[in-house]
Scaffold this active site. Structure first.
Site, PDB file in Angstrom:
ATOM      1  N   LYS A 132       0.845  -1.202   0.000  1.00 23.22           N
ATOM      2  CA  LYS A 132       0.000   0.000   0.000  1.00 23.22           C
ATOM      3  C   LYS A 132       0.872   1.240   0.000  1.00 23.22           C
ATOM      4  CE  LYS A 132      -3.798   2.320   0.298  1.00 23.22           C
ATOM      5  NZ  LYS A 132      -3.394   3.020  -0.948  1.00 23.22           N
ATOM      6  N   GLN A 138       7.199   4.071   3.913  1.00 19.04           N
ATOM      7  CA  GLN A 138       5.784   3.677   3.921  1.00 19.04           C
ATOM      8  C   GLN A 138       5.571   2.439   4.802  1.00 19.04           C
ATOM      9  OE1 GLN A 138       3.829   5.616   1.354  1.00 19.04           O
ATOM     10  NE2 GLN A 138       2.252   5.154   2.826  1.00 19.04           N
ATOM     11  N   LYS A 167       5.431   3.726   8.348  1.00 18.23           N
ATOM     12  CA  LYS A 167       4.267   4.602   8.518  1.00 18.23           C
ATOM     13  C   LYS A 167       2.979   3.793   8.570  1.00 18.23           C
ATOM     14  CE  LYS A 167       4.166   7.836   5.438  1.00 18.23           C
ATOM     15  NZ  LYS A 167       3.889   8.761   4.312  1.00 18.23           N
ATOM     16  N   LYS A 172       5.425   1.556  -3.212  1.00 21.36           N
ATOM     17  CA  LYS A 172       5.439   2.916  -3.759  1.00 21.36           C
ATOM     18  C   LYS A 172       5.772   2.789  -5.237  1.00 21.36           C
ATOM     19  CE  LYS A 172       4.955   7.203  -2.285  1.00 21.36           C
ATOM     20  NZ  LYS A 172       4.318   7.808  -1.122  1.00 21.36           N
ATOM     21  N   ASP A 229       0.333  10.701  -4.860  1.00 15.91           N
ATOM     22  CA  ASP A 229       1.477  11.329  -4.183  1.00 15.91           C
ATOM     23  C   ASP A 229       1.774  12.565  -5.049  1.00 15.91           C
ATOM     24  OD1 ASP A 229       3.711  10.764  -1.993  1.00 15.91           O
ATOM     25  OD2 ASP A 229       4.791  11.430  -3.751  1.00 15.91           O
ATOM     26  N   THR A 244      -4.110  13.942   4.769  1.00 14.92           N
ATOM     27  CA  THR A 244      -2.692  14.046   5.142  1.00 14.92           C
ATOM     28  C   THR A 244      -2.430  15.363   5.875  1.00 14.92           C
ATOM     29  OG1 THR A 244      -2.184  12.767   3.166  1.00 14.92           O
ATOM     30  CG2 THR A 244      -0.329  13.794   4.300  1.00 14.92           C
TER      31      THR A 244
HETATM   32  N1  LIG Z   1      -0.735  13.162  -0.948  1.00 12.67           N
HETATM   33  C1  LIG Z   1      -0.648  12.436   0.141  1.00 12.67           C
HETATM   34  O1  LIG Z   1      -1.650  11.870   0.614  1.00 12.67           O
HETATM   35  C2  LIG Z   1       0.627  12.307   0.861  1.00 12.67           C
HETATM   36  C3  LIG Z   1       1.756  13.009   0.489  1.00 12.67           C
HETATM   37  N2  LIG Z   1       2.872  12.942   1.243  1.00 12.67           N
HETATM   38  C4  LIG Z   1       4.059  13.694   0.889  1.00 12.67           C
HETATM   39  O2  LIG Z   1       3.780  15.087   0.957  1.00 12.67           O
HETATM   40  C5  LIG Z   1       4.617  15.810   0.045  1.00 12.67           C
HETATM   41  C6  LIG Z   1       3.756  16.653  -0.873  1.00 12.67           C
HETATM   42  O3  LIG Z   1       2.883  15.808  -1.608  1.00 12.67           O
HETATM   43  P1  LIG Z   1       1.519  16.318  -2.250  1.00 12.67           P
HETATM   44  O4  LIG Z   1       1.076  17.543  -1.569  1.00 12.67           O
HETATM   45  O5  LIG Z   1       0.628  15.147  -2.308  1.00 12.67           O
HETATM   46  O6  LIG Z   1       1.985  16.640  -3.714  1.00 12.67           O
HETATM   47  P2  LIG Z   1       1.395  17.713  -4.748  1.00 12.67           P
HETATM   48  O7  LIG Z   1       1.831  17.283  -6.070  1.00 12.67           O
HETATM   49  O8  LIG Z   1      -0.059  17.911  -4.511  1.00 12.67           O
HETATM   50  O9  LIG Z   1       2.117  19.040  -4.298  1.00 12.67           O
HETATM   51  C7  LIG Z   1       3.498  19.164  -4.209  1.00 12.67           C
HETATM   52  C8  LIG Z   1       3.766  20.618  -3.994  1.00 12.67           C
HETATM   53  O10 LIG Z   1       5.095  20.794  -3.575  1.00 12.67           O
HETATM   54  C9  LIG Z   1       5.688  21.828  -4.340  1.00 12.67           C
HETATM   55  N3  LIG Z   1       7.091  21.545  -4.454  1.00 12.67           N
HETATM   56  C10 LIG Z   1       7.711  20.578  -5.128  1.00 12.67           C
HETATM   57  N4  LIG Z   1       9.039  20.657  -4.968  1.00 12.67           N
HETATM   58  C11 LIG Z   1       9.241  21.701  -4.148  1.00 12.67           C
HETATM   59  C12 LIG Z   1      10.377  22.289  -3.582  1.00 12.67           C
HETATM   60  N5  LIG Z   1      11.586  21.810  -3.834  1.00 12.67           N
HETATM   61  N6  LIG Z   1      10.216  23.355  -2.771  1.00 12.67           N
HETATM   62  C13 LIG Z   1       8.997  23.840  -2.493  1.00 12.67           C
HETATM   63  N7  LIG Z   1       7.872  23.330  -3.008  1.00 12.67           N
HETATM   64  C14 LIG Z   1       7.999  22.274  -3.816  1.00 12.67           C
HETATM   65  C15 LIG Z   1       4.979  21.792  -5.667  1.00 12.67           C
HETATM   66  O11 LIG Z   1       5.044  23.043  -6.306  1.00 12.67           O
HETATM   67  C16 LIG Z   1       3.564  21.451  -5.244  1.00 12.67           C
HETATM   68  O12 LIG Z   1       2.860  22.609  -4.924  1.00 12.67           O
HETATM   69  C17 LIG Z   1       5.459  14.735  -0.651  1.00 12.67           C
HETATM   70  O13 LIG Z   1       6.646  14.564   0.072  1.00 12.67           O
HETATM   71  C18 LIG Z   1       4.599  13.481  -0.507  1.00 12.67           C
HETATM   72  O14 LIG Z   1       5.359  12.304  -0.614  1.00 12.67           O
HETATM   73  C19 LIG Z   1       2.917  12.219   2.399  1.00 12.67           C
HETATM   74  C20 LIG Z   1       1.852  11.498   2.807  1.00 12.67           C
HETATM   75  C21 LIG Z   1       0.647  11.405   2.021  1.00 12.67           C
HETATM   76  O1  LIG Z   2      -2.722   6.759   0.529  1.00 13.34           O
HETATM   77  C1  LIG Z   2      -1.785   6.040   0.263  1.00 13.34           C
HETATM   78  O2  LIG Z   2      -1.893   4.853  -0.025  1.00 13.34           O
HETATM   79  C2  LIG Z   2      -0.373   6.536   0.258  1.00 13.34           C
HETATM   80  C3  LIG Z   2      -0.165   7.936   0.671  1.00 13.34           C
HETATM   81  C4  LIG Z   2       1.292   8.246   0.505  1.00 13.34           C
HETATM   82  O3  LIG Z   2       1.772   8.282  -0.602  1.00 13.34           O
HETATM   83  C5  LIG Z   2       2.155   8.398   1.659  1.00 13.34           C
HETATM   84  O4  LIG Z   2       1.737   8.129   2.783  1.00 13.34           O
HETATM   85  O5  LIG Z   2       3.324   8.794   1.469  1.00 13.34           O
END
Ligand SMILES: NC(=O)C1=CN([C@@H]2O[C@H](COP(=O)(O)OP(=O)(O)OC[C@H]3O[C@@H](n4cnc5c(N)ncnc54)[C@H](O)[C@@H]3O)[C@@H](O)[C@H]2O)C=CC1
Ligand SMILES: O=C(O)CCC(=O)C(=O)O
Length: 513
Positions: A131, A152, A155, A167, A207, A250
């Site tokens: 997952k 993951q 977590k 992943k 992600d 998240t």
């Molecule tokens: N979407 C989810 O449910 C989860 C996401 N994450 C983590 O959270 C983080 C963000 O993911 P999301 O918000 O889902 O992605 P997203 O694609 O929705 O947004 C990513 C954002 O980060 C910005 N970004 C990328 N590189 C950057 C940098 N070097 N400096 C500043 N901003 C930057 C982008 O412009 C974008 O606005 C990642 O590390 C991801 O692995 C963790 C747990 C769950």
């Molecule tokens: O919802 C999921 O299965 C994964 C979310 C995720 O990418 C993360 O926890 O880093």
């Protein structure tokens, strides 16, 4: 299969691994041998090695607090001392069960054939189906996917739900693509991926670069090929099997985790001055919850720069950020509000203004030692990671040394995958729970993670380790409450150890396969 306590590296016991930066600070010979083997196998995977080192350090750091005096010629490592069979299990957990790399051909709008590389790393099925999310980003490598899969695994264990870890993703860059191109790419990606996933096998989600739109295209193609409308993906739309508050989960979860910490200290988020990085899914809902709780959000960022708003972002400002980011290639530099300043090419950690809390919600290693030092200088006492591994190991060491409360991503951003787990549950029973029900379950899970991390992190002088080790996480929570323990906090070590023990026990119980 009995598991030998001895660690064997490439056929020979290697307790004398040559010192290098990767092994620095690790004194346990067996653990050094395990790490040396991991490094030897993948010397060119820096992100993966950093993630492994973080967990290994957490397991080792505990020993330094627990028993500061070296015994005989080495410092004891409590986890591996009390459970020597867990050492080779840790080594095994550093190797993914399976890594699939595949070609993704697709046609762009001009009719040209384009080819990207797709990945799915199925890290561990010890406690449930693989997952974890899919990331579409042009600089994506196997190293990044492996670090994410490794994180993951821990977590997902912390959520208390039955989820293994995986992943995946692609070096496809959705930023400059049309909607039709993204659709064709997703369909081609799934045309290979479908054979490796399934509701009881492997359940991907979103992600970076993969949101509701992409999950919709991926799910549509999965259904077309398999003729199955099952929960083989999470993050689906509410009308076709998705869960309430998965998009929010998240970011909300990270703030709920922070609230649990503050509540223990008799504090609230009201008036707390926060810096949030990123402006995507996690950052947006982190900011929303912070504003709902009365905090002041001073900055948000994207990969090109940051916006600083001295009097704090409002809900209307957040709506504007959401609108900008929902547009194709929307950039934060287009954000306009009275008093807002846009700073190109920099990170908001550099701001020289009073700050109470930092929420890195963008990407890995976006907060280094210099950033940590500046945050601390400006009064920052709490860091909660919404992103995966956003802090470098030096930044983390600095936080520990200076008493900054550090909620690592494995614990603090587990709310997203937790609600994905709840989406899987709803898909299995064919029901959709209300928003209130899902949010209550999310809050319960985040609180449990916090308690677990805290109790495990500080158990050594207060509680009996052997007893705790046998307990489930919820029992640990109750044990902690009943004992009315007053905690110190090194949440990240606690989270890593609690998660490691859950996965490790499951691995052993199944014959170390
Ligand atoms: N979407 C989810 O449910 C989860 C996401 N994450 C983590 O959270 C983080 C963000 O993911 P999301 O918000 O889902 O992605 P997203 O694609 O929705 O947004 C990513 C954002 O980060 C910005 N970004 C990328 N590189 C950057 C940098 N070097 N400096 C500043 N901003 C930057 C982008 O412009 C974008 O606005 C990642 O590390 C991801 O692995 C963790 C747990 C769950
Ligand atoms: O919802 C999921 O299965 C994964 C979310 C995720 O990418 C993360 O926890 O880093």
């Amino acid at each position: 299969m009995p598991v030998a306590a001895q660690v064997v590296v490439n056929g020979a016991s290697n307790g004398a691994a040559v010192d290098n930066e990767f092994l620095q600070g690790i004194t346990n010979k067996g653990l050094r041998a395990v790490l040396a083997q991991v490094q030897e196998r993948d010397p060119h995977q820096p992100e993966f090695l950093a993630a492994v080192k973080e967990v290994a350090t957490a397991l080792a750091v505990l020993s330094a607090r627990c028993c500061p005096q070296p015994v005989f010629d080495r410092r004891p490592e409590p986890v591996f001392e009390k459970r020597p069979e867990m050492l080779p299990v840790f080594g095994m957990m550093c190797e993914p069960e399976r890594a699939i790399v595949f070609r993704v051909p697709w046609l762009d709008d001009a009719g040209n054939l384009r080819v990207n590389r797709g990945y799915r790393v199925q890290f561990s099925s010890a406690i449930g189906p693989y997952k974890g999310g899919l990331r579409f980003r042009k600089d994506l490598t196997l190293s990044v996917i492996k670090f994410l899969g490794f994180e993951q695994m821990f977590k997902n264990a912390l959520t208390t739900l039955p989820m293994g870890a995986g992943k995946g993703g692609s070096d496809f860059d959705p930023k400059d693509k049309s909607d039709a191109e993204i659709q064709r790419f997703c369909q081609s990606f799934m045309t290979e991926l479908y054979r490796h996933i399934g509701a009881h096998t492997d359940v991907p989600a979103g992600d970076i670069g993969v949101g509701g739109r992409e999950i919709g295209y991926l799910f549509g193609q999965y259904k077309r090929i398999t003729a199955l409308h099952t929960g083989a993906l999470t993050g689906k739309g509410l009308d076709y099997g998705g869960s309430q508050i998965r998009p929010e989960a998240t970011g909300f979860g990270t703030v709920i985790f922070a609230l649990a910490v503050l509540k223990d200290e008799g504090k609230s988020l009201k008036g707390k001055r926060c810096i949030v990085t990123g402006s995507g899914n996690v950052a947006q809902y982190c900011v929303m919850k912070l504003l709902e709780e009365g905090a002041t959000v001073l900055a948000m960022s994207d990969s090109l720069g940051y916006v600083y708003k001295p009097d704090g972002f409002t809900m209307a400002d957040l709506e504007q950020v959401m609108a900008i980011k929902s547009r194709h290639s929307g950039k934060l530099r287009d954000f306009k509000a009275p008093g807002a300043q846009y700073v190109e090419g920099r990170k908001p950690w550099e701001l020289n203004v009073p700050v109470d809390m930092a929420y890195p919600c963008a990407t890995q290693h976006e907060l280094n030692l210099e950033d940590a030092t500046n945050l601390f200088k400006n009064g920052c006492k709490y860091v909660f990671e919404g992103a995966n591994m956003p802090s470098t190991d030096r930044a983390i060491a600095f936080f520990h040394k200076n008493g900054v409360v550090f909620g690592n991503g494995k614990a603090a951003n587990a709310g997203g995958v937790a609600v994905s787990g709840l989406e899987m549950s709803q898909n299995r029973i064919g029901l959709q729970w209300s928003r209130e029900e899902v949010e209550a379950k999310l809050t319960d899970i985040m609180n449990t993670i916090y308690r677990t991390a805290k109790v495990i992190g500080f158990r050594e002088d207060r509680l009996n380790f052997d007893c705790l080790q046998r307990c489930t996480m919820n029992t640990i929570y109750r044990t902690a409450k009943a004992a009315s323990i007053e905690y110190n906090t090194t949440l990240d070590a606690g989270a890593n150890i609690a998660a490691f023990l859950r996965v490790g026990e499951a691995v052993l119980a199944q014959g170390a396969v």
